[in-house]
Design a protein around this motif. Sequence first.
Motif, PDB file in Angstrom:
ATOM      1  N   HIS A 132       0.842  -1.204   0.000  1.00  0.00           N
ATOM      2  CA  HIS A 132       0.000   0.000   0.000  1.00  0.00           C
ATOM      3  C   HIS A 132       0.877   1.254   0.000  1.00  0.00           C
ATOM      4  N   HIS A 133       1.893   1.261   0.839  1.00  0.00           N
ATOM      5  CA  HIS A 133       2.743   2.444   1.006  1.00  0.00           C
ATOM      6  C   HIS A 133       3.636   2.702  -0.208  1.00  0.00           C
ATOM      7  N   TYR A 134       4.173   1.637  -0.811  1.00  0.00           N
ATOM      8  CA  TYR A 134       5.139   1.794  -1.894  1.00  0.00           C
ATOM      9  C   TYR A 134       4.607   1.395  -3.266  1.00  0.00           C
ATOM     10  N   GLY A 135       3.449   0.765  -3.329  1.00  0.00           N
ATOM     11  CA  GLY A 135       2.905   0.342  -4.611  1.00  0.00           C
ATOM     12  C   GLY A 135       3.519  -0.973  -5.068  1.00  0.00           C
ATOM     13  N   THR A 136       3.500  -1.204  -6.351  1.00  0.00           N
ATOM     14  CA  THR A 136       3.998  -2.454  -6.940  1.00  0.00           C
ATOM     15  C   THR A 136       5.461  -2.662  -6.550  1.00  0.00           C
ATOM     16  N   ARG A 137       5.759  -3.893  -6.105  1.00  0.00           N
ATOM     17  CA  ARG A 137       7.110  -4.218  -5.652  1.00  0.00           C
ATOM     18  C   ARG A 137       7.549  -5.562  -6.204  1.00  0.00           C
ATOM     19  N   ARG A 138       8.836  -5.699  -6.417  1.00  0.00           N
ATOM     20  CA  ARG A 138       9.417  -6.993  -6.766  1.00  0.00           C
ATOM     21  C   ARG A 138       9.740  -7.730  -5.468  1.00  0.00           C
ATOM     22  N   PHE A 139       9.963  -9.035  -5.578  1.00  0.00           N
ATOM     23  CA  PHE A 139      10.197  -9.869  -4.406  1.00  0.00           C
ATOM     24  C   PHE A 139      11.345  -9.325  -3.554  1.00  0.00           C
ATOM     25  N   ALA A 140      12.469  -9.010  -4.182  1.00  0.00           N
ATOM     26  CA  ALA A 140      13.640  -8.524  -3.449  1.00  0.00           C
ATOM     27  C   ALA A 140      13.353  -7.194  -2.750  1.00  0.00           C
ATOM     28  N   GLU A 141      12.547  -6.345  -3.387  1.00  0.00           N
ATOM     29  CA  GLU A 141      12.185  -5.070  -2.763  1.00  0.00           C
ATOM     30  C   GLU A 141      11.342  -5.311  -1.520  1.00  0.00           C
ATOM     31  N   LEU A 142      10.407  -6.250  -1.616  1.00  0.00           N
ATOM     32  CA  LEU A 142       9.594  -6.599  -0.448  1.00  0.00           C
ATOM     33  C   LEU A 142      10.485  -7.145   0.668  1.00  0.00           C
ATOM     34  N   ARG A 143      11.400  -8.006   0.313  1.00  0.00           N
ATOM     35  CA  ARG A 143      12.278  -8.611   1.327  1.00  0.00           C
ATOM     36  C   ARG A 143      13.128  -7.553   2.011  1.00  0.00           C
ATOM     37  N   ARG A 144      13.658  -6.595   1.253  1.00  0.00           N
ATOM     38  CA  ARG A 144      14.442  -5.504   1.851  1.00  0.00           C
ATOM     39  C   ARG A 144      13.568  -4.620   2.736  1.00  0.00           C
ATOM     40  N   GLY A 145      12.320  -4.450   2.346  1.00  0.00           N
ATOM     41  CA  GLY A 145      11.407  -3.600   3.113  1.00  0.00           C
ATOM     42  C   GLY A 145      10.886  -4.244   4.379  1.00  0.00           C
ATOM     43  N   LEU A 146      11.105  -5.544   4.534  1.00  0.00           N
ATOM     44  CA  LEU A 146      10.619  -6.277   5.702  1.00  0.00           C
ATOM     45  C   LEU A 146      11.791  -6.988   6.382  1.00  0.00           C
ATOM     46  N   PRO A 147      12.668  -6.230   7.040  1.00  0.00           N
ATOM     47  CA  PRO A 147      13.834  -6.843   7.676  1.00  0.00           C
ATOM     48  C   PRO A 147      13.414  -7.953   8.640  1.00  0.00           C
ATOM     49  N   GLY A 148      14.073  -9.089   8.519  1.00  0.00           N
ATOM     50  CA  GLY A 148      13.776 -10.206   9.406  1.00  0.00           C
ATOM     51  C   GLY A 148      12.957 -11.307   8.762  1.00  0.00           C
ATOM     52  N   VAL A 149      12.274 -11.007   7.656  1.00  0.00           N
ATOM     53  CA  VAL A 149      11.473 -12.038   6.998  1.00  0.00           C
ATOM     54  C   VAL A 149      12.409 -12.936   6.188  1.00  0.00           C
ATOM     55  N   SER A 150      12.178 -14.235   6.275  1.00  0.00           N
ATOM     56  CA  SER A 150      12.986 -15.156   5.471  1.00  0.00           C
ATOM     57  C   SER A 150      12.404 -15.235   4.066  1.00  0.00           C
ATOM     58  N   GLU A 151      13.230 -15.638   3.140  1.00  0.00           N
ATOM     59  CA  GLU A 151      12.772 -15.796   1.764  1.00  0.00           C
ATOM     60  C   GLU A 151      11.625 -16.805   1.693  1.00  0.00           C
ATOM     61  N   LYS A 152      11.768 -17.905   2.427  1.00  0.00           N
ATOM     62  CA  LYS A 152      10.743 -18.954   2.444  1.00  0.00           C
ATOM     63  C   LYS A 152       9.412 -18.430   2.989  1.00  0.00           C
ATOM     64  N   MET A 153       9.460 -17.692   4.096  1.00  0.00           N
ATOM     65  CA  MET A 153       8.230 -17.184   4.717  1.00  0.00           C
ATOM     66  C   MET A 153       7.566 -16.138   3.826  1.00  0.00           C
ATOM     67  N   LEU A 154       8.359 -15.265   3.215  1.00  0.00           N
ATOM     68  CA  LEU A 154       7.803 -14.250   2.325  1.00  0.00           C
ATOM     69  C   LEU A 154       7.131 -14.913   1.132  1.00  0.00           C
TER      70      LEU A 154
END
Length: 120
Positions: A34-56
């Motif tokens: 919502h805050h940043y709009g369309t995101r790629r997987f890596a962008e989401l992962r960087r934006g959510l420190p602590g989330v694992s790739e598997k969980m995301l």
Amino acid sequence: MAKSARRGPYFCGIDAAMDVVSGKWKSLILWELHHYGTRRFAELRRGLPGVSEKMLAQHLREMEEDGLVHREVYAEVPPKVEYSLTEHGVSLNAALASLGEWGVERIRRIGAERVSADVR
């Protein structure tokens, strides 16, 4: 859109709503998109420190099944995949807004530290 395995039975509307936002990361994924709009997987992962790739990946898959997130795959090399909120996801985010306001007040009340989203 795939049909979700989560179909109740539910005791009330809150039960049904919590079924699709349960877990530490789903509400944060909703906020990030919502805050940043369309995101790629890596962008989401960087934006959510602590989330694992598997969980995301798992949460994004579930949110896509629930109709909250749209996954767009572009036919190029390397593959490009983007995530965005669907209309259903936008409406859920709007419904969560008052809960977010309550949380901001709680942060203030207890004097907790708040990380600025703009610092990332």
